[in-house]
Design a protein around this motif. Structure first.
Motif, mmCIF file in Angstrom:
data_model
loop_
_atom_site.group_PDB
_atom_site.id
_atom_site.type_symbol
_atom_site.label_atom_id
_atom_site.label_comp_id
_atom_site.label_asym_id
_atom_site.label_seq_id
_atom_site.Cartn_x
_atom_site.Cartn_y
_atom_site.Cartn_z
ATOM 1 N N ALA A 41 0.836 -1.205 0.000
ATOM 2 C CA ALA A 41 0.000 0.000 0.000
ATOM 3 C C ALA A 41 0.866 1.249 0.000
ATOM 4 N N LEU A 42 1.926 1.214 0.791
ATOM 5 C CA LEU A 42 2.829 2.386 0.871
ATOM 6 C C LEU A 42 3.399 2.711 -0.506
ATOM 7 N N ILE A 43 3.851 1.671 -1.200
ATOM 8 C CA ILE A 43 4.492 1.878 -2.503
ATOM 9 C C ILE A 43 3.469 2.233 -3.570
ATOM 10 N N ALA A 44 2.284 1.624 -3.449
ATOM 11 C CA ALA A 44 1.249 1.892 -4.450
ATOM 12 C C ALA A 44 0.578 3.241 -4.216
ATOM 13 N N GLY A 45 0.836 3.866 -3.047
ATOM 14 C CA GLY A 45 0.225 5.168 -2.761
ATOM 15 C C GLY A 45 -1.184 5.039 -2.242
ATOM 16 N N GLY A 46 -1.485 3.938 -1.638
ATOM 17 C CA GLY A 46 -2.829 3.740 -1.088
ATOM 18 C C GLY A 46 -2.813 3.770 0.422
ATOM 19 N N HIS A 47 -3.985 3.578 0.981
ATOM 20 C CA HIS A 47 -4.134 3.581 2.438
ATOM 21 C C HIS A 47 -4.555 2.205 2.898
ATOM 22 N N VAL A 48 -4.313 1.952 4.185
ATOM 23 C CA VAL A 48 -4.547 0.593 4.690
ATOM 24 C C VAL A 48 -5.500 0.643 5.881
ATOM 25 N N LEU A 49 -6.439 -0.320 5.851
ATOM 26 C CA LEU A 49 -7.297 -0.504 7.021
ATOM 27 C C LEU A 49 -6.875 -1.816 7.666
ATOM 28 N N LEU A 158 -3.120 4.897 7.878
ATOM 29 C CA LEU A 158 -3.312 3.513 8.325
ATOM 30 C C LEU A 158 -4.349 3.550 9.444
ATOM 31 N N ALA A 159 -5.503 3.003 9.158
ATOM 32 C CA ALA A 159 -6.574 2.993 10.156
ATOM 33 C C ALA A 159 -6.663 1.604 10.768
ATOM 34 N N THR A 160 -7.070 1.592 12.014
ATOM 35 C CA THR A 160 -7.245 0.280 12.661
ATOM 36 C C THR A 160 -8.696 0.107 13.081
ATOM 37 N N GLU A 161 -9.091 -1.150 13.100
ATOM 38 C CA GLU A 161 -10.448 -1.498 13.517
ATOM 39 C C GLU A 161 -10.353 -2.683 14.457
ATOM 40 N N ASN A 162 -11.219 -2.631 15.429
ATOM 41 C CA ASN A 162 -11.270 -3.755 16.352
ATOM 42 C C ASN A 162 -12.556 -4.538 16.066
ATOM 43 N N PRO A 163 -12.427 -5.782 15.637
ATOM 44 C CA PRO A 163 -13.635 -6.525 15.272
ATOM 45 C C PRO A 163 -14.481 -6.911 16.477
ATOM 46 N N ILE A 164 -13.881 -6.872 17.669
ATOM 47 C CA ILE A 164 -14.679 -7.181 18.872
ATOM 48 C C ILE A 164 -15.082 -5.874 19.541
ATOM 49 N N GLU A 165 -15.862 -5.933 20.548
ATOM 50 C CA GLU A 165 -16.415 -4.755 21.229
ATOM 51 C C GLU A 165 -17.083 -3.847 20.202
ATOM 52 N N MET A 166 -18.001 -4.384 19.464
ATOM 53 C CA MET A 166 -18.653 -3.618 18.396
ATOM 54 C C MET A 166 -19.714 -2.674 18.937
ATOM 55 N N GLU A 167 -20.017 -2.824 20.228
ATOM 56 C CA GLU A 167 -21.048 -1.952 20.799
ATOM 57 C C GLU A 167 -20.584 -0.508 20.812
ATOM 58 N N GLY A 168 -21.412 0.406 20.385
ATOM 59 C CA GLY A 168 -21.061 1.816 20.359
ATOM 60 C C GLY A 168 -20.091 2.183 19.270
ATOM 61 N N THR A 169 -20.011 1.381 18.274
ATOM 62 C CA THR A 169 -19.123 1.706 17.143
ATOM 63 C C THR A 169 -19.963 2.114 15.942
ATOM 64 N N TYR A 170 -19.298 2.700 14.989
ATOM 65 C CA TYR A 170 -19.971 3.155 13.756
ATOM 66 C C TYR A 170 -19.244 2.511 12.580
ATOM 67 N N PRO A 171 -19.846 1.461 12.053
ATOM 68 C CA PRO A 171 -19.171 0.803 10.919
ATOM 69 C C PRO A 171 -18.880 1.813 9.817
ATOM 70 N N LEU A 172 -17.752 1.656 9.193
ATOM 71 C CA LEU A 172 -17.347 2.620 8.160
ATOM 72 C C LEU A 172 -18.289 2.529 6.960
ATOM 73 N N PRO A 173 -18.711 3.671 6.461
ATOM 74 C CA PRO A 173 -19.568 3.639 5.271
ATOM 75 C C PRO A 173 -18.784 3.104 4.065
ATOM 76 N N GLU A 174 -19.543 2.527 3.104
ATOM 77 C CA GLU A 174 -18.918 1.884 1.946
ATOM 78 C C GLU A 174 -18.019 2.851 1.171
ATOM 79 N N ALA A 175 -18.480 4.087 1.071
ATOM 80 C CA ALA A 175 -17.702 5.080 0.322
ATOM 81 C C ALA A 175 -16.330 5.256 0.939
ATOM 82 N N GLN A 176 -16.301 5.249 2.255
ATOM 83 C CA GLN A 176 -15.009 5.447 2.903
ATOM 84 C C GLN A 176 -14.151 4.190 2.854
#
Lengths: 344, 599
Positions: A41-49, A158-176
């Motif tokens: 991703a770094l070399i391609a100029g993209g971002h990573v989740l 570089l964004a991080t997501e925690n797949p557990i403790e989903m309570e009170g989270t806002y899933p990322l919209p598809e566009a993002q």
């Protein structure tokens, strides 16, 4: 540019990537696949989740990478009360020495003005705050109070997501989600890796690695990545994969028809080719192979597909769908596949 | 084409060499595949031809192999791999990570192109042709020799036996007979003296039908069709026979038979009439007319007259007509017999011992056979007389005539008178001989002759049916079951078991045979023109095995068993008619049962 020059650049790129890997490896134990994908991703100029359970070294990896690259690092801890201006920055009224207002506003830059941005637990912020990243990620610029500010290059989120403790989270919209080149799953370490981690982290603090790549090196790698050649059959294969991921496509396999509501789009195809180029570059090749497409397909496409109700109910994962696509969609034309089959 | 010295030129040279090899091998593979499939198909075709027993076409199936090659050639040409496809194939086989495909596309124009070109050249140069080139031979190609072997084998082995021909439907086989015995008897019906013009026409039609059937049989026709036609002919013949026992004539018949049975001398005739056997009846009446005793003859005439009247009274018009005819014939026969006796008396001194015996028998039994023998003896005696003796015979006849005025039939008197006058001349003698021959012939009744002709025709039909393989029952001559009545000279007649002796003690094998005899067997000589059966003879040749019945009896809609029939089955004698009334059927059911059997 002569052949020797391109070869030299390729060799330099390989050498740079090796150095970077080695530097990261001084801090991060194992997770080679994750490190590789971050480098694509770094070399391609993209971002990573990055998605993984807490404590798997996601944040550490990003911090280590930032240190190794000698780039400006920013960390944004996403929380529900985080405001967009906390990310982008804002204009503040300038006070004089007496504490009186000067009537002049001064831009107070937010963390987005870094070069390596760690958006930690991005799914804990509100969609409004999450969307504040959109312009920066896509256009590498931020508009504050009507003034557009171009961000320094290279800009790498570089964004991080925690797949557990989903309570009170806002899933990322598809566009993002689509703005991320790769979605990297951070696996649990193996026993050996865990042993090494325990040994390394329970003693004296480990020093941050020294920077091994500079800004210009990264930009050169990115430029070289764009020069990697892709033959038309390979591009066609990427196109076939993307087309087959649409449930209403005639070439879609049964699993796609049943398990998906939406498939990957054009941006998915672009990301597929870019990530493949990056992979080819890291392996010292000047051209993309079919296998490159197949290898990058999982991280590139897994967050670009929306499962159907039936798919969710049946427990179909996007990874299963992508693996099925790679298995079913032919890489070469029918005539060539036939000849190859007869020659095995 | 770029120069050889450059990297691109080298790449193209290497690539084209690889491509040529690959295409050649792929073409060879296609041809072999076509050949294999063609020969496999040829094997299947040869098997099909063998199965269909088209033996001569079997080797031609091999041509399908050539067709397969031709098709493969066309397919190979149309599906020739492009350079891009060859490059992709080579990339896959040489594991060059699509360097060859990319190099072919980019050349050296791009930045990365030069590097890719180098990789491609390296891959092509170092690639092992044996490992990378496509295989020519495939498992499928084994079909070619198998197919060839199959064609050769199937061309050499004998053809399979043909499918078993299903058995033809019964009677559907064709039959061709130049001369079917029995039909000629039906054909003779056109010459039969018919009762009236309508019957004559019908008999003519039957005879023509028989002729037509003979012609068709000569050309060949379906057996069942022939059998059906014969059956129709038999039906038509049977329909022409006089039905004395039908509803119209039954009462009259019973009345006539009753009247005849009242007189002892006419009982046998009554039995024959009751059985509907007009031929036998006629024969009995002939015997009565020939009898010497005038009283017997008068009694017979009287009985005949009464029977005729009774029949007419009961409305049996046809029967009354037949009896009327019989009555006239009786008188004619009587006169003839009287003339014969007169002549014999005139020649008494010249008659041989045998002739005298004949005269005696003629007077007693009156049988036509005795009449014939007597006439022949008289003729012989006349030939042996001298001229003087013949004159004396003439004088004696004249004297006898004078002594018996009105004693004989006027016709007979005139005849004898005329004969006595002419006897003196050779012409007269010749005429007398002719008359004697005429006297030897018994006069048959027209009805009797007709019935005899129709009976013959019916037997002819049965014979024809047997000739076609059917098992039709042959009507017994004279019609009806045997009743023990005399059938020939020497037959004493009378009721009793067949084979019983004249004294009533019973012969060997009879009901009265108690096993006390010598059991040597003493069957009387059969009075017949030919053998009707012989030992070891094939029984019903061509007929089905026992267990199925092929026999048939003529019948018409509405006919029942209580109607006197003409065939072997379905016959009922006059005594059986109205049998329901005399049976043990309970009173309450009698009417219903009687109605059922009512014609």
């Amino acid at each position: 540019m002569t052949q020797s020059n391109f070869e030299a650049r390729l060799a330099q790129a390989r050498e740079s990537s090796t150095r970077l890997r080695d530097a990261i490896a001084t801090v991060i134990v194992g997770q080679n696949a994750v490190v590789d994908q971050v480098l694509w991703a770094l070399i391609a100029g993209g971002h990573v989740l990055l998605e993984g359970a807490p404590g798997l070294g996601k944040t550490l990896l990003v911090r280590t990478l930032a240190s190794s690259l000698e780039l400006k690092f920013s960390r944004i801890q996403f929380t529900p009360d985080l405001m967009p201006s906390d990310v982008t920055g804002t204009n503040v009224l300038v006070m004089d020495a007496t504490g009186g207002a000067t009537g002049r506003f001064e831009l107070h830059r937010g963390p987005i003005f870094g070069q390596v941005i760690l958006a930690d637990e991005i799914n804990r912020a509100t969609p409004k705050t999450q969307s504040s990243l959109l312009e920066a990620m896509q256009e590498h610029a931020v508009t504050i109070a009507g003034v557009r500010h171009v961000l320094d290059q290279p800009f790498f989120v570089l964004a991080t997501e925690n797949p557990i403790e989903m309570e009170g989270t806002y899933p990322l919209p598809e566009a993002q989600l689509d703005r991320f080149l790769l979605k990297v799953m951070v696996p649990n370490p193996s026993e050996d890796e865990m042993t090494a981690i325990l040994a390394r982290t329970t003693g004296h603090a480990v020093e941050a690695p020294k920077s091994v790549l500079h800004r210009d090196d990264v930009l050169a790698l990115r430029a070289l990545c764009r020069d990697i050649a892709v033959a038309e059959p390979v591009l066609r294969y990427a196109a076939r994969l993307i087309a087959a991921s649409a449930p209403d496509s005639s070439t879609a396999p049964e699993l796609v028809r049943r398990g998906l509501r939406y498939g990957a789009g054009v941006r998915g195809g672009q990301s597929l080719v870019l990530a493949s180029k990056s992979l080819a570059l890291l392996e010292g090749r000047a051209q993309v192979a079919f296998t490159d497409i197949q290898r990058v397909a999982l991280p590139v496409l897994r967050h670009r597909m929306i499962r159907s109700f039936e798919g969710e109910a049946d427990g179909v994962t996007t990874d299963q769908v992508i693996e099925e696509l790679c298995r079913v969609v032919p890489t070469r034309s029918g005539a060539v596949e036939q000849v190859l089959q007869g020659s095995r | 084409m770029p120069p050889e010295s450059t990297e691109l030129g080298r790449f193209h040279r290497l690539f084209q060499r690889w491509a040529r090899q690959i295409r050649l091998r792929l073409a060879a593979r296609s041809l072999l595949t076509g050949l294999a499939l063609g020969f496999a198909l040829a094997g299947v075709a040869a098997a099909a031809l063998w199965w269909q027993r088209l033996g001569s076409l079997r080797p031609a199936a091999a041509a399908l192999g050539a067709v397969g090659v031709l098709i493969a050639l066309i397919v190979a040409t149309r599906r020739r791999l492009s350079d891009s496809d060859v490059a992709l194939y080579l990339d896959a086989r040489l594991e060059s990570k699509e360097a060859i495909s990319t190099a072919l596309e980019l050349g050296s124009s791009e930045d990365a192109g030069a590097v890719v070109l180098g990789d491609a050249v390296s891959a092509l140069d170092q690639g092992d042709p044996k490992r990378a080139r496509p295989r020519v031979l495939q498992t499928l190609h084994a079909l070619a020799p198998v197919g060839v072997a199959a064609v050769v084998y199937l061309s050499l082995i004998p053809l399979p036996p043909g499918p078993a021909v299903p058995p033809a439907a019964p009677g559907s086989s064709r039959v061709q007979l130049a001369n079917l015995q029995g039909l000629e008897k039906i054909e003779r019906l056109e010459n039969l003296d018919a009762r009236d013009a309508e019957q004559r026409e019908r008999l003519k039609q039957i005879a023509e039908e028989a002729k037509r059937l003979r012609e068709e049989l000569a050309k060949g026709m379906e057996k069942r069709e022939a059998q059906a036609k014969i059956a129709k002919l038999r039906d038509d013949v049977a329909a022409e026979r006089l039905k004395l026992g039908d509803q119209k004539n039954r009462a009259g018949l019973e009345a006539a038979v009753g009247k005849l049975a009242e007189n002892k001398s006419t009982r046998d005739a009554a039995k024959a009439l009751g059985d509907g056997d007009l031929v036998e009846f006629d024969k009995k009446m002939q015997e009565l007319a020939n009898k010497a005793e005038k009283a017997d003859r008068d009694a017979a005439k009287q009985a005949l007259d009464e029977a005729q009247k009774a029949a007419r009274e009961k409305g049996a018009k046809e029967l009354a007509q037949a009896l009327e005819e019989q009555k006239k014939l009786f008188e004619k026969r009587e006169a003839k017999a009287e003339a014969l006796r007169e002549l014999a008396r005139g020649m008494k001194g010249k008659l041989s011992e045998e002739a005298l015996k004949d005269l005696e028998e003629f007077g007693q039994s009156g049988s036509p056979e005795a009449q014939k023998r007597l006439a022949e003896s008289l003729e012989k005696a006349l030939q042996g007389m001298t001229e003087e003796e013949r004159k004396r015979l003439a004088e004696r006849l004249q004297k006898q005539l004078e002594q018996q005025p009105g004693g004989a039939n006027p016709m007979t008197k005139e005849q004898i008178d005329d004969m006595a006058k002419r006897l003196g001349t050779p012409e007269g003698q010749k005429a007398l001989e002719e008359q004697l021959k005429d006297l030897a012939k018994p006069d048959a009744s027209k009805e009797g002759e007709r019935e005899k002709g129709l009976g013959d025709a019916e037997r002819g039909g049965a014979e024809a049916e047997r000739g076609l393989g059917g098992m039709a029952p042959v009507p017994i001559e004279g019609g009806g079951p045997s009743d023990g009545s005399p059938k020939g000279p020497g037959d004493k007649g009378g009721k009793g078991d067949p084979g019983s002796k004249a004294d009533g003690s019973g012969g060997p094998g009879s009901k009265k045979d108690f096993g006390t005899g010598d059991h040597k067997g003493n069957t009387a000589k059969l009075d017949t023109k030919g053998l009707r059966s012989k030992a070891n003879g094939k029984m019903n040749a061509g007929a089905p095995m026992q267990g199925s019945t092929m026999g048939r009896a003529p019948s018409r809609p509405g006919e029942t068993a209580n109607q006197a029939g003409t065939g072997a089955l379905g016959q009922a004698g006059p005594s059986e008619l109205g049998g329901v009334e005399g049976s043990e059927v309970p009173e309450e059911y009698r009417e219903q049962v009687g109605r059922y059997f009512q014609p």
